[in-house]
Scaffold this motif. Sequence first.
Motif, PDB file in Angstrom:
ATOM      1  N   GLU A  10       0.818  -1.206   0.000  1.00  0.00           N
ATOM      2  CA  GLU A  10       0.000   0.000   0.000  1.00  0.00           C
ATOM      3  C   GLU A  10       0.854   1.259   0.000  1.00  0.00           C
ATOM      4  OE1 GLU A  10      -3.695   2.003   2.557  1.00  0.00           O
ATOM      5  OE2 GLU A  10      -2.788   0.097   3.205  1.00  0.00           O
ATOM      6  N   TYR A  11       1.991   1.208   0.692  1.00  0.00           N
ATOM      7  CA  TYR A  11       2.826   2.400   0.824  1.00  0.00           C
ATOM      8  C   TYR A  11       4.213   2.217   0.202  1.00  0.00           C
ATOM      9  CZ  TYR A  11      -0.728   3.267   4.385  1.00  0.00           C
ATOM     10  OH  TYR A  11      -1.912   3.414   5.043  1.00  0.00           O
ATOM     11  N   THR A  70       7.584   1.280   4.096  1.00  0.00           N
ATOM     12  CA  THR A  70       6.575   1.932   4.930  1.00  0.00           C
ATOM     13  C   THR A  70       7.211   2.581   6.153  1.00  0.00           C
ATOM     14  OG1 THR A  70       4.961   0.264   4.245  1.00  0.00           O
ATOM     15  CG2 THR A  70       4.399   1.593   6.168  1.00  0.00           C
ATOM     16  N   ASP A  74       3.949   7.462   6.567  1.00  0.00           N
ATOM     17  CA  ASP A  74       2.998   6.889   5.627  1.00  0.00           C
ATOM     18  C   ASP A  74       1.774   6.308   6.341  1.00  0.00           C
ATOM     19  OD1 ASP A  74       4.818   7.290   3.431  1.00  0.00           O
ATOM     20  OD2 ASP A  74       5.909   5.529   4.116  1.00  0.00           O
ATOM     21  N   LYS A  75       2.040   5.611   7.435  1.00  0.00           N
ATOM     22  CA  LYS A  75       0.991   4.854   8.129  1.00  0.00           C
ATOM     23  C   LYS A  75       1.063   5.172   9.615  1.00  0.00           C
ATOM     24  CE  LYS A  75      -0.524   0.053   8.765  1.00  0.00           C
ATOM     25  NZ  LYS A  75      -0.186  -1.370   8.473  1.00  0.00           N
ATOM     26  N   GLU A  76       0.027   5.774  10.128  1.00  0.00           N
ATOM     27  CA  GLU A  76       0.042   6.267  11.499  1.00  0.00           C
ATOM     28  C   GLU A  76       0.297   5.171  12.523  1.00  0.00           C
ATOM     29  OE1 GLU A  76      -2.861   8.806  14.542  1.00  0.00           O
ATOM     30  OE2 GLU A  76      -3.428   8.485  12.452  1.00  0.00           O
ATOM     31  N   ALA A  78       1.867   2.291  12.032  1.00  0.00           N
ATOM     32  CA  ALA A  78       2.865   1.364  11.480  1.00  0.00           C
ATOM     33  C   ALA A  78       3.637   0.658  12.590  1.00  0.00           C
ATOM     34  CB  ALA A  78       3.832   2.112  10.572  1.00  0.00           C
ATOM     35  N   ASP A  82       5.664  -3.826   9.117  1.00  0.00           N
ATOM     36  CA  ASP A  82       5.343  -3.224   7.814  1.00  0.00           C
ATOM     37  C   ASP A  82       6.576  -3.104   6.916  1.00  0.00           C
ATOM     38  OD1 ASP A  82       2.434  -2.655   8.070  1.00  0.00           O
ATOM     39  OD2 ASP A  82       3.090  -1.391   9.716  1.00  0.00           O
TER      40      ASP A  82
END
Length: 322
Positions: A10-11, A70, A74-76, A78, A82
Amino acid sequence: MRIIKKKIGEYAELTGYLHELNDETDNIKEYPAILIFPGGGFRTCSFLESEPIALAYLAEGYQAFTLKYTTVTDKENATIEDPMTDAQKALEWIRDCREEYCIGKEQLALLGFSGGAHLAAATATHGPQRPDVLLLGYPGILHSELRALECPDIIECIDEKTPPTFLFGTRDDKVTPPKHILVFAQCLEQKNVEFEVHIFRKGEHGFSLAKPLTSVGDKNRVNPDVAQWFQLSVRWLKEMLGEFTVYGVNDGRIGKYSIDTRVCELLESPEAKELVLTYLPMLSEELPVFIKDWITPRILNKNQKSLSQEKLEELDQKLLTL
């Protein structure tokens, strides 16, 4: 050069800087590859430890890849799983595409910087997909509060299957001081794993190539002594992964003459001259001196297509016996 981009999550995104096979470099059928994990404390992925590094290795004959894995930006929520998953997918994808991208078997190196070096070391000691050799630049091996993610322990997982490793950094580094490198190297020594270490006297953390190109205009990031790490790593990689074929040098042939001997040398030997003129009679004609000084039977035949591959190899074998 060919540039490819591949989303592997996704990231996460993989970028490849690739050589393509060419008739003028027919001694190269496959290239070694290097995958680069930039640093950034898992908060970001540094550009300065991505594309400039990849292009430097591309120029040395490597299929070079960079992974934007990631991060917490990118991902809060994470976790270390990841980027670890991203790393596994990147290695697996490169190996799956080995033939398409002309990558040699068991010729995949992994290079990480700072936090990216922790990810690289974790990949090389934990994951099912591991590189063939490992390079770690000013690595964060031991636990540190500076990283945005809680990382797995590296030291306790080093074993005999850990790949040969090249480590480099500086004594001045306050972010990842030399103890990170030394502890890792000590464990490799205990497990009888090949390694090479370079700790330079001066240099700040995050120096990348230690050249103006990657300095952000900061003179403290430019250091000709530290910049030597790159060529030292290339030399080490050639020792670990091999070098491109040079006809008559590392291709297993032994003899004074071959189809890769310059025409001027062949024509100076009565025996070699008689043999080569039998197969390539056009050499009896007057050729410009500059051509005879550099051209070989292999190159001449590539341009004129006078001999079949079978006949060319036959000439080679006869020349090797002289």
